[in-house]
Design a protein around this motif. Sequence first.
Motif, PDB file in Angstrom:
ATOM      1  N   SER A 113      13.511  22.786  12.224  1.00  0.00           N
ATOM      2  CA  SER A 113      13.000  21.444  12.491  1.00  0.00           C
ATOM      3  C   SER A 113      13.137  20.565  11.258  1.00  0.00           C
ATOM      4  CB  SER A 113      11.533  21.494  12.916  1.00  0.00           C
ATOM      5  OG  SER A 113      11.396  22.146  14.149  1.00  0.00           O
TER       6      SER A 113
ATOM      7  N   LYS B 182       8.962   8.471  20.769  1.00  0.00           N
ATOM      8  CA  LYS B 182       8.644   9.900  20.844  1.00  0.00           C
ATOM      9  C   LYS B 182       9.354  10.709  19.751  1.00  0.00           C
ATOM     10  CE  LYS B 182       7.258  10.188  25.613  1.00  0.00           C
ATOM     11  NZ  LYS B 182       6.095  11.032  25.760  1.00  0.00           N
TER      12      LYS B 182
ATOM     13  N   TRP C 138       7.387  12.828  16.923  1.00  0.00           N
ATOM     14  CA  TRP C 138       7.656  14.238  16.645  1.00  0.00           C
ATOM     15  C   TRP C 138       7.945  14.442  15.156  1.00  0.00           C
ATOM     16  CZ3 TRP C 138      12.131  16.562  14.755  1.00  0.00           C
ATOM     17  CH2 TRP C 138      12.098  17.963  14.723  1.00  0.00           C
TER      18      TRP C 138
ATOM     19  N   THR D 230       5.582  16.657  12.757  1.00  0.00           N
ATOM     20  CA  THR D 230       6.169  17.807  12.068  1.00  0.00           C
ATOM     21  C   THR D 230       5.954  17.697  10.562  1.00  0.00           C
ATOM     22  OG1 THR D 230       7.836  18.034  13.808  1.00  0.00           O
ATOM     23  CG2 THR D 230       8.295  19.121  11.702  1.00  0.00           C
TER      24      THR D 230
END
Length: 131
Positions: A3, A35, A39, A43
């Motif tokens: 990620s 969105k 995210w 994160t």
Amino acid sequence: EQSLAYIMGYLDGDGSILFDKKRGISIQFTSCSYKILEWISNTLESCFKIDIRNKTRTIMKRPNSNCWLYQFSGLRAAIAFNYLSHFDVPKLPRKWLNSLVLDRVLQYKLKYPQYFPSPLEIPQNSTIIPV
């Protein structure tokens, strides 16, 4: 880690690593998808929690645009920059080798060593994309 590597690539493509005397280091991401930025924000927030007041951390709509901007600056940006810069993935030198940013990160490391654990090993074959 995947990620964070994705976020690093996104930063190279649709982001900025800036330095100015007022805010110090600032990291910005732009997207037409709220969105995606949410995210990225979640994160990074989960990875780089610190117990001091940081400077700006916001997701806001760009004026006269359908795009959004997520940005954060100060110590949190220095910590994120320091960590992300050690990933062995292709990097744009104009973003990751900015001497003003690197100098400010070093200043933060000296002032707040508790937020910068021992440095990761940077592989000698780390890839920098010339631009």
